[in-house]
Design an enzyme around this catalytic site. Structure first.
Site, PDB file in Angstrom:
ATOM      1  N   HIS A  92       1.510  13.726   0.856  1.00  0.00           N
ATOM      2  CA  HIS A  92       1.625  12.819  -0.301  1.00  0.00           C
ATOM      3  C   HIS A  92       1.521  13.520  -1.649  1.00  0.00           C
ATOM      4  CE1 HIS A  92      -2.759  13.257  -0.360  1.00  0.00           C
ATOM      5  NE2 HIS A  92      -2.709  12.839  -1.616  1.00  0.00           N
TER       6      HIS A  92
HETATM    7  C1  UD1 Z   1      -3.281   9.723  -6.106  1.00  0.00           C
HETATM    8  C2  UD1 Z   1      -3.970  10.919  -6.750  1.00  0.00           C
HETATM    9  C3  UD1 Z   1      -4.081  12.056  -5.751  1.00  0.00           C
HETATM   10  C4  UD1 Z   1      -4.755  11.568  -4.476  1.00  0.00           C
HETATM   11  C5  UD1 Z   1      -4.052  10.343  -3.929  1.00  0.00           C
HETATM   12  C6  UD1 Z   1      -4.812   9.784  -2.760  1.00  0.00           C
HETATM   13  C7  UD1 Z   1      -3.568  11.152  -9.154  1.00  0.00           C
HETATM   14  C8  UD1 Z   1      -2.869  11.910 -10.202  1.00  0.00           C
HETATM   15  N1  UD1 Z   1      -3.216  11.413  -7.897  1.00  0.00           N
HETATM   16  O1  UD1 Z   1      -1.961  10.125  -5.774  1.00  0.00           O
HETATM   17  O2  UD1 Z   1      -4.863  13.094  -6.302  1.00  0.00           O
HETATM   18  O3  UD1 Z   1      -4.702  12.607  -3.527  1.00  0.00           O
HETATM   19  O4  UD1 Z   1      -3.997   9.331  -4.944  1.00  0.00           O
HETATM   20  O5  UD1 Z   1      -3.997   9.025  -1.930  1.00  0.00           O
HETATM   21  O6  UD1 Z   1      -4.416  10.349  -9.456  1.00  0.00           O
HETATM   22  N2  UD1 Z   1       1.909   3.229  -4.478  1.00  0.00           N
HETATM   23  C9  UD1 Z   1       2.124   2.068  -3.791  1.00  0.00           C
HETATM   24  N3  UD1 Z   1       1.025   1.333  -3.438  1.00  0.00           N
HETATM   25  C10 UD1 Z   1      -0.258   1.692  -3.741  1.00  0.00           C
HETATM   26  C11 UD1 Z   1      -0.445   2.885  -4.458  1.00  0.00           C
HETATM   27  C12 UD1 Z   1       0.638   3.645  -4.815  1.00  0.00           C
HETATM   28  O7  UD1 Z   1       3.240   1.695  -3.487  1.00  0.00           O
HETATM   29  O8  UD1 Z   1      -1.204   0.973  -3.376  1.00  0.00           O
HETATM   30  C13 UD1 Z   1       3.094   4.069  -4.819  1.00  0.00           C
HETATM   31  C14 UD1 Z   1       3.688   3.776  -6.189  1.00  0.00           C
HETATM   32  O9  UD1 Z   1       5.064   3.909  -6.082  1.00  0.00           O
HETATM   33  C15 UD1 Z   1       3.128   4.916  -7.026  1.00  0.00           C
HETATM   34  C16 UD1 Z   1       3.026   6.062  -6.030  1.00  0.00           C
HETATM   35  O10 UD1 Z   1       2.694   5.443  -4.804  1.00  0.00           O
HETATM   36  O11 UD1 Z   1       3.967   5.230  -8.100  1.00  0.00           O
HETATM   37  C17 UD1 Z   1       1.974   7.072  -6.390  1.00  0.00           C
HETATM   38  O12 UD1 Z   1       0.699   6.439  -6.575  1.00  0.00           O
HETATM   39  P1  UD1 Z   1      -0.391   7.100  -7.569  1.00  0.00           P
HETATM   40  O13 UD1 Z   1      -1.660   6.362  -7.467  1.00  0.00           O
HETATM   41  O14 UD1 Z   1       0.171   7.270  -8.926  1.00  0.00           O
HETATM   42  O15 UD1 Z   1      -0.558   8.560  -7.014  1.00  0.00           O
HETATM   43  P2  UD1 Z   1      -0.832   9.065  -5.538  1.00  0.00           P
HETATM   44  O16 UD1 Z   1       0.349   9.831  -5.093  1.00  0.00           O
HETATM   45  O17 UD1 Z   1      -1.300   7.940  -4.692  1.00  0.00           O
HETATM   46  N1  UDP Z   2      -6.583   8.298   5.283  1.00  0.00           N
HETATM   47  C1  UDP Z   2      -6.601   7.028   5.866  1.00  0.00           C
HETATM   48  N2  UDP Z   2      -5.414   6.494   6.265  1.00  0.00           N
HETATM   49  C2  UDP Z   2      -4.229   7.139   6.133  1.00  0.00           C
HETATM   50  C3  UDP Z   2      -4.228   8.424   5.540  1.00  0.00           C
HETATM   51  C4  UDP Z   2      -5.423   8.966   5.112  1.00  0.00           C
HETATM   52  O1  UDP Z   2      -7.651   6.421   6.028  1.00  0.00           O
HETATM   53  O2  UDP Z   2      -3.194   6.580   6.518  1.00  0.00           O
HETATM   54  C5  UDP Z   2      -7.863   8.853   4.837  1.00  0.00           C
HETATM   55  C6  UDP Z   2      -8.163  10.241   5.332  1.00  0.00           C
HETATM   56  O3  UDP Z   2      -8.718  10.200   6.626  1.00  0.00           O
HETATM   57  C7  UDP Z   2      -9.136  10.719   4.282  1.00  0.00           C
HETATM   58  C8  UDP Z   2      -8.608  10.090   3.012  1.00  0.00           C
HETATM   59  O4  UDP Z   2      -7.791   9.002   3.432  1.00  0.00           O
HETATM   60  O5  UDP Z   2     -10.420  10.217   4.531  1.00  0.00           O
HETATM   61  C9  UDP Z   2      -7.816  11.084   2.240  1.00  0.00           C
HETATM   62  O6  UDP Z   2      -7.045  10.458   1.303  1.00  0.00           O
HETATM   63  P1  UDP Z   2      -5.698  11.074   0.748  1.00  0.00           P
HETATM   64  O7  UDP Z   2      -5.141  12.048   1.705  1.00  0.00           O
HETATM   65  O8  UDP Z   2      -4.869   9.922   0.349  1.00  0.00           O
HETATM   66  O9  UDP Z   2      -6.180  11.768  -0.596  1.00  0.00           O
HETATM   67  P2  UDP Z   2      -6.792  13.206  -0.934  1.00  0.00           P
HETATM   68  O10 UDP Z   2      -7.975  13.410  -0.072  1.00  0.00           O
HETATM   69  O11 UDP Z   2      -5.713  14.214  -0.722  1.00  0.00           O
HETATM   70  O12 UDP Z   2      -7.114  13.096  -2.384  1.00  0.00           O
END
Ligand code: UD1
Ligand code: UDP
Length: 368
Positions: free
Chosen positions: A206
């Site tokens: 992601h």
């Molecule tokens: C964010 C964090 C990243 C973290 C990740 C955990 C930042 C800059 N990045 O990335 O460090 O590892 O969360 O998962 O804060 N979207 C949906 N539904 C949701 C949420 C997001 O559809 O509930 C989609 C939207 O299109 C959005 C994209 O995902 O634009 C990215 O979401 P965003 O929260 O901006 O960043 P993450 O990639 O989730």
């Molecule tokens: N995770 C989850 N469901 C999923 C994918 C990840 O519960 O489908 C959990 C994972 O086990 C970990 C946390 O989400 O505990 C990590 O989140 P993510 O990878 O989104 O973010 P990051 O840790 O890279 O910031």
């Protein structure tokens, strides 16, 4: 003591679950939980509150998605609107997302002391949005809770005062210890997906640097498709990655070859991790959880802020720009698993208690 905790993204609900519980068990602590709304799908948010016993957020700011400036700016404004009337003694933020930075900045500008849980992590790549967020958050924090000694060293080398740093261990290790054993027998999802313990690889992708660069996205999914010729690959798909695969017209093809599923809750994820033969990920959290559950892990990134497990030989960093990702994944799959360190680098599983105890015994003061 009044505390405002700010969360907003999937890993923050997981981290906050144990800290919140520990804080609320103490006399005289009044915690207000604020959800920025950065993650909003049920599978990215609600499921974690329900499963991990995190109290329902007192406020949801419903900020949602957007560009970095828009998202962070809207959060900053909305969090300020909460902090002014609440006037807490501390604001707690977690990790390195835009929610973290907005919470820290809103508090610091109001001269409210900031607590950073997961302080001192560094990938040394300022191209990553997460690195910018963590460096800036640490800078304005009064209490820096470092998960490992490496994180403490990073803070020392940036000139932080030792008296503001507490090496408490990793709160995600606490969560894994609390819920991990329940995952052992949780095999409903495996049955539903027709997969067997030890007979599949679990992948999550992601990170912006991987999904938003078409070359890296293609390289990663080509490697996962190649890996699927050796072993079933299960991929709970992050919404960001789904959108990017769709835009690149790769989604359908990938769907045919991998077992692609919606994001799952913490418990199902722990079960999928615990029963996997190999984890392939760019997630910060999952690269440690694979170790907690005893499963080898390939990190598809150029660098990692959790370097300890690479140094221990447990995790392997594989750059998505390397020409031989597929070969290295297959080698890792069939490699004999190295022995696990008896004295892991992530603390004793009581990080949350140490954090709550330290907050309660400190007089709030602004970092200067
Ligand atoms: C964010 C964090 C990243 C973290 C990740 C955990 C930042 C800059 N990045 O990335 O460090 O590892 O969360 O998962 O804060 N979207 C949906 N539904 C949701 C949420 C997001 O559809 O509930 C989609 C939207 O299109 C959005 C994209 O995902 O634009 C990215 O979401 P965003 O929260 O901006 O960043 P993450 O990639 O989730
Ligand atoms: N995770 C989850 N469901 C999923 C994918 C990840 O519960 O489908 C959990 C994972 O086990 C970990 C946390 O989400 O505990 C990590 O989140 P993510 O990878 O989104 O973010 P990051 O840790 O890279 O910031």
């Amino acid at each position: 003591m009044k505390i405002v905790s700010v969360v907003g993204a999937r890993p923050q609900f997981i981290k906050a679950s144990v800290v919140s519980k520990s804080l609320r068990s103490r006399d005289g602590v009044q915690e207000t939980l604020v959800h920025s709304g950065q993650h909003y799908d049920i599978a990215m948010s609600d499921v974690f509150f329900e499963e991990l016993g995190l109290p329902t957020a007192d406020m949801n700011l419903s900020i949602g998605s957007g560009s970095h400036g828009t998202q962070t700016g809207r959060m900053l404004q909305a969090i300020e609107g909460v902090l002014v009337p609440e006037a807490p003694d501390w604001v707690i933020v977690y990790g390195d997302t835009n929610t973290t930075l907005a919470g820290a900045l809103a508090a610091a500008k109001l001269h409210i002391p900031v607590v950073h849980v997961e302080a001192g992590l560094r990938s040394f790549d300022m191209g990553m949005p997460e690195e910018i967020n963590r460096v800036l958050t640490d800078r304005v924090a009064s209490l820096l809770f470092a998960p490992t000694q490496v994180a403490v060293s990073n803070l020392h080398s940036e000139g932080f005062k030792n008296e503001n740093i507490y090496c408490v261990g990793d709160v995600m290790y606490d969560v894994a210890l609390t819920f991990g054993h329940l995952a052992e027998n949780r095999i409903d999802l495996l049955k539903q997906l027709s997969i067997q313990s030890g007979k599949y690889a679990l992948a999550t992708i992601h990170r912006a640097e991987n999904t938003d660069d078409i070359h890296r996205l293609c390289a990663i999914f080509t490697a996962l498709r190649n890996l699927s010729r050796e072993i079933t690959v299960v991929l709970p798909l992050h919404p960001r990655t789904r959108a990017r695969l769709n835009a690149a017209r790769l989604l359908e093809q990938v769907q045919q070859e991998l077992v692609m599923i919606e994001p799952v809750g913490y418990m199902d994820m722990a079960a999928l991790t615990r029963h996997a033969a190999l984890v392939v990920t760019d997630s910060g959290g999952l690269q440690k959880e694979s170790y907690f559950h005893g499963i080898p892990c390939a990190i598809l990134r150029d660098c990692t802020e959790w370097i300890e497990l690479v140094q221990l030989g447990w995790n392997e960093l594989i750059s998505p720009s390397a020409h031989d990702i597929s070969e290295r994944l297959v080698q890792l799959l069939w490699r004999e698993t190295p022995p696990r360190a008896t004295d892991g680098p992530f603390g004793d599983g009581h990080a949350a208690e140490a954090i709550a105890e330290t907050i309660c015994s400190n007089t709030p003061s602004r970092y200067v």
